[in-house]
Motif scaffolding. Structure first.
Motif, PDB file in Angstrom:
ATOM      1  N   SER A   9       0.847  -1.192   0.000  1.00 29.96           N
ATOM      2  CA  SER A   9       0.000   0.000   0.000  1.00 29.96           C
ATOM      3  C   SER A   9       0.883   1.242   0.000  1.00 29.96           C
ATOM      4  O   SER A   9       1.972   1.230   0.551  1.00 29.96           O
ATOM      5  CB  SER A   9      -0.950   0.007   1.200  1.00 29.96           C
ATOM      6  OG  SER A   9      -0.224   0.002   2.389  1.00 29.96           O
ATOM      7  N   ALA A  10       0.360   2.286  -0.661  1.00 28.59           N
ATOM      8  CA  ALA A  10       1.137   3.516  -0.807  1.00 28.59           C
ATOM      9  C   ALA A  10       0.484   4.652  -0.030  1.00 28.59           C
ATOM     10  O   ALA A  10      -0.730   4.635   0.202  1.00 28.59           O
ATOM     11  CB  ALA A  10       1.212   3.885  -2.288  1.00 28.59           C
ATOM     12  N   ASP A  11       1.288   5.628   0.340  1.00 29.80           N
ATOM     13  CA  ASP A  11       0.784   6.841   0.979  1.00 29.80           C
ATOM     14  C   ASP A  11       0.215   7.731  -0.127  1.00 29.80           C
ATOM     15  O   ASP A  11       0.962   8.208  -0.979  1.00 29.80           O
ATOM     16  CB  ASP A  11       1.948   7.536   1.700  1.00 29.80           C
ATOM     17  CG  ASP A  11       1.538   8.879   2.277  1.00 29.80           C
ATOM     18  OD1 ASP A  11       0.343   9.225   2.192  1.00 29.80           O
ATOM     19  OD2 ASP A  11       2.418   9.583   2.800  1.00 29.80           O
ATOM     20  N   PRO A  12      -1.112   7.961  -0.131  1.00 31.78           N
ATOM     21  CA  PRO A  12      -1.693   8.734  -1.243  1.00 31.78           C
ATOM     22  C   PRO A  12      -1.158  10.162  -1.337  1.00 31.78           C
ATOM     23  O   PRO A  12      -1.099  10.730  -2.425  1.00 31.78           O
ATOM     24  CB  PRO A  12      -3.190   8.725  -0.943  1.00 31.78           C
ATOM     25  CG  PRO A  12      -3.336   8.307   0.463  1.00 31.78           C
ATOM     26  CD  PRO A  12      -2.132   7.521   0.837  1.00 31.78           C
ATOM     27  N   ALA A  13      -0.747  10.709  -0.203  1.00 29.03           N
ATOM     28  CA  ALA A  13      -0.253  12.091  -0.221  1.00 29.03           C
ATOM     29  C   ALA A  13       1.063  12.204  -0.988  1.00 29.03           C
ATOM     30  O   ALA A  13       1.445  13.297  -1.423  1.00 29.03           O
ATOM     31  CB  ALA A  13      -0.072  12.583   1.208  1.00 29.03           C
ATOM     32  N   ALA A  14       1.754  11.074  -1.171  1.00 25.79           N
ATOM     33  CA  ALA A  14       3.063  11.115  -1.844  1.00 25.79           C
ATOM     34  C   ALA A  14       2.944  10.942  -3.354  1.00 25.79           C
ATOM     35  O   ALA A  14       3.916  11.136  -4.080  1.00 25.79           O
ATOM     36  CB  ALA A  14       3.965  10.032  -1.264  1.00 25.79           C
ATOM     37  N   ILE A  15       1.753  10.565  -3.833  1.00 25.28           N
ATOM     38  CA  ILE A  15       1.600  10.287  -5.272  1.00 25.28           C
ATOM     39  C   ILE A  15       1.121  11.536  -6.011  1.00 25.28           C
ATOM     40  O   ILE A  15       0.071  12.097  -5.697  1.00 25.28           O
ATOM     41  CB  ILE A  15       0.643   9.100  -5.495  1.00 25.28           C
ATOM     42  CG1 ILE A  15       1.274   7.845  -4.870  1.00 25.28           C
ATOM     43  CG2 ILE A  15       0.373   8.879  -6.978  1.00 25.28           C
ATOM     44  CD1 ILE A  15       0.432   6.612  -4.965  1.00 25.28           C
ATOM     45  N   ASP A  24      -1.507  -3.488  -8.346  1.00 26.76           N
ATOM     46  CA  ASP A  24      -1.817  -4.899  -8.151  1.00 26.76           C
ATOM     47  C   ASP A  24      -2.931  -5.322  -9.117  1.00 26.76           C
ATOM     48  O   ASP A  24      -3.810  -4.518  -9.459  1.00 26.76           O
ATOM     49  CB  ASP A  24      -2.258  -5.100  -6.694  1.00 26.76           C
ATOM     50  CG  ASP A  24      -2.478  -6.562  -6.369  1.00 26.76           C
ATOM     51  OD1 ASP A  24      -1.786  -7.408  -6.960  1.00 26.76           O
ATOM     52  OD2 ASP A  24      -3.343  -6.857  -5.536  1.00 26.76           O
ATOM     53  N   ALA A  25      -2.899  -6.585  -9.506  1.00 30.86           N
ATOM     54  CA  ALA A  25      -3.882  -7.101 -10.483  1.00 30.86           C
ATOM     55  C   ALA A  25      -5.323  -6.975  -9.986  1.00 30.86           C
ATOM     56  O   ALA A  25      -6.249  -6.926 -10.786  1.00 30.86           O
ATOM     57  CB  ALA A  25      -3.568  -8.545 -10.810  1.00 30.86           C
ATOM     58  N   TRP A  39      -2.449  -9.439 -15.109  1.00 27.73           N
ATOM     59  CA  TRP A  39      -1.347  -9.423 -14.172  1.00 27.73           C
ATOM     60  C   TRP A  39      -1.084  -7.984 -13.728  1.00 27.73           C
ATOM     61  O   TRP A  39      -1.621  -7.053 -14.335  1.00 27.73           O
ATOM     62  CB  TRP A  39      -0.110 -10.036 -14.835  1.00 27.73           C
ATOM     63  CG  TRP A  39       0.183  -9.437 -16.169  1.00 27.73           C
ATOM     64  CD1 TRP A  39       0.926  -8.338 -16.434  1.00 27.73           C
ATOM     65  CD2 TRP A  39      -0.321  -9.876 -17.442  1.00 27.73           C
ATOM     66  NE1 TRP A  39       0.931  -8.063 -17.787  1.00 27.73           N
ATOM     67  CE2 TRP A  39       0.183  -8.997 -18.419  1.00 27.73           C
ATOM     68  CE3 TRP A  39      -1.154 -10.937 -17.847  1.00 27.73           C
ATOM     69  CZ2 TRP A  39      -0.116  -9.142 -19.781  1.00 27.73           C
ATOM     70  CZ3 TRP A  39      -1.438 -11.068 -19.211  1.00 27.73           C
ATOM     71  CH2 TRP A  39      -0.924 -10.174 -20.151  1.00 27.73           C
ATOM     72  N   PRO A  40      -0.252  -7.776 -12.678  1.00 30.33           N
ATOM     73  CA  PRO A  40       0.036  -6.398 -12.246  1.00 30.33           C
ATOM     74  C   PRO A  40       0.620  -5.568 -13.391  1.00 30.33           C
ATOM     75  O   PRO A  40       1.315  -6.102 -14.256  1.00 30.33           O
ATOM     76  CB  PRO A  40       1.070  -6.587 -11.132  1.00 30.33           C
ATOM     77  CG  PRO A  40       0.855  -7.960 -10.639  1.00 30.33           C
ATOM     78  CD  PRO A  40       0.423  -8.765 -11.826  1.00 30.33           C
ATOM     79  N   GLY A 122      -2.788  -1.917  -2.594  1.00 24.57           N
ATOM     80  CA  GLY A 122      -2.467  -2.530  -3.878  1.00 24.57           C
ATOM     81  C   GLY A 122      -1.768  -1.585  -4.839  1.00 24.57           C
ATOM     82  O   GLY A 122      -1.773  -1.802  -6.046  1.00 24.57           O
ATOM     83  N   VAL A 123      -1.189  -0.519  -4.288  1.00 27.08           N
ATOM     84  CA  VAL A 123      -0.443   0.447  -5.113  1.00 27.08           C
ATOM     85  C   VAL A 123       0.939   0.619  -4.484  1.00 27.08           C
ATOM     86  O   VAL A 123       1.064   0.662  -3.265  1.00 27.08           O
ATOM     87  CB  VAL A 123      -1.156   1.825  -5.153  1.00 27.08           C
ATOM     88  CG1 VAL A 123      -0.349   2.841  -5.937  1.00 27.08           C
ATOM     89  CG2 VAL A 123      -2.550   1.689  -5.743  1.00 27.08           C
ATOM     90  N   ARG A 124       1.960   0.655  -5.326  1.00 32.57           N
ATOM     91  CA  ARG A 124       3.316   0.870  -4.803  1.00 32.57           C
ATOM     92  C   ARG A 124       3.997   1.995  -5.580  1.00 32.57           C
ATOM     93  O   ARG A 124       3.970   1.997  -6.816  1.00 32.57           O
ATOM     94  CB  ARG A 124       4.159  -0.401  -4.940  1.00 32.57           C
ATOM     95  CG  ARG A 124       5.574  -0.234  -4.401  1.00 32.57           C
ATOM     96  CD  ARG A 124       6.220  -1.573  -4.152  1.00 32.57           C
ATOM     97  NE  ARG A 124       6.166  -2.436  -5.316  1.00 32.57           N
ATOM     98  CZ  ARG A 124       7.220  -2.727  -6.081  1.00 32.57           C
ATOM     99  NH1 ARG A 124       8.398  -2.218  -5.814  1.00 32.57           N
ATOM    100  NH2 ARG A 124       7.090  -3.546  -7.117  1.00 32.57           N
TER     101      ARG A 124
END
Lengths: 161, 80
Positions: A9-15, A24-25, A39-40, A122-124
């Motif tokens: 999982s990613a920090d949304p504030a950083a994207i 992720d798929a 697939w991813p 599911g986001v990196r």
């Protein structure tokens, strides 16, 4: 690839808009082929929105809009009606070969709460050796413009406007 | 006493040893274009945010979201 994608999982504030991320798929629904699972993929963040506006603050339920990156091959040729070619020689993108951003292959991910923090499950983020991203001009502009045209046309056809 | 001048070969070997893993990774990534990747500057981030503001449109965003949710629902239905 992550060791355990289920817990990625990613920090949304950083994207930021234009950032390239790993998706992720579970977020992906193929627009071609037999419609089965895929697939991813790598995706490009266009923006995040909440209740029809671009918010300054990120809250639970904020939608992050992405477009997926697909390889351009003989069997999957470039389609200018739905794709924007990416410059795979630009080292900031970190791509291995000819690729395109597909505006019809456009997953969106909701911000959720995990513990006490907001996350995009599911986001990196891809930050090694630098933050991977497309430039504002001309690439992100071209993708955002094509996305807007493509989905406005779909909304007109389906009577969502 | 006159000191012996270090050989250029030895000097270059020392420089190689000092390279950080990050530099090595950056060099590897930049093979295609010949330019090293760089981290985004605040100006660059601001430019990309400006693009998002310019092109955001609630109608197209809602259409994309609706199509995505519909495809996901279709996949769930197929799985059951």
């Amino acid at each position: 690839m992550p060791s355990d994608p289920r817990h990625e999982s990613a920090d949304p504030a950083a994207i930021q808009p234009g950032d390239i991320v790993w998706l992720d798929a579970r977020h992906l629904t193929p627009t071609r082929g037999d419609g089965g699972r895929t697939w991813p993929h790598y995706g490009i963040c266009l923006y995040h929105h909440y209740k029809g506006v671009l918010p300054d603050l990120i809250v639970s339920g904020t939608v992050f809009q992405f477009v997926c990156i697909s390889s351009v091959t003989k069997s999957n040729p470039f389609d200018p009606a739905r794709q924007v070619l990416l410059d795979h020689s630009d080292s900031n993108l970190g791509l291995d070969g000819p690729s395109a951003a597909c505006v019809d292959f456009a997953p969106s991910v909701l911000v959720t709460v995990e513990g006490k923090r907001h996350v995009l499950a599911g986001v990196r983020r891809l930050t090694h050796p630098v933050v991977r991203r497309v430039p504002a001009s001309p690439t992100l502009q071209a993708i955002a413009a094509l996305f807007q045209n493509y989905w406005t046309a779909v909304a007109r056809k389906t009577g969502q406007e | 006493m006159k000191l012996k001048k270090p050989s250029p070969r030895r000097k270059s070997r020392n420089l190689k040893a000092k390279k950080s893993p990050t530099t090595a990774a950056a060099k590897k990534t930049s093979k295609a274009s010949g330019t090293a990747p760089t981290d985004p500057t605040p100006e660059e981030i601001a430019a990309r945010r400006a693009v998002a503001r310019t092109f955001f449109d609630a109608t197209s965003a809602a259409a994309a979201r609706a199509a995505f949710l519909s495809r996901q629902q279709g996949m769930l239905d197929d799985a059951q």
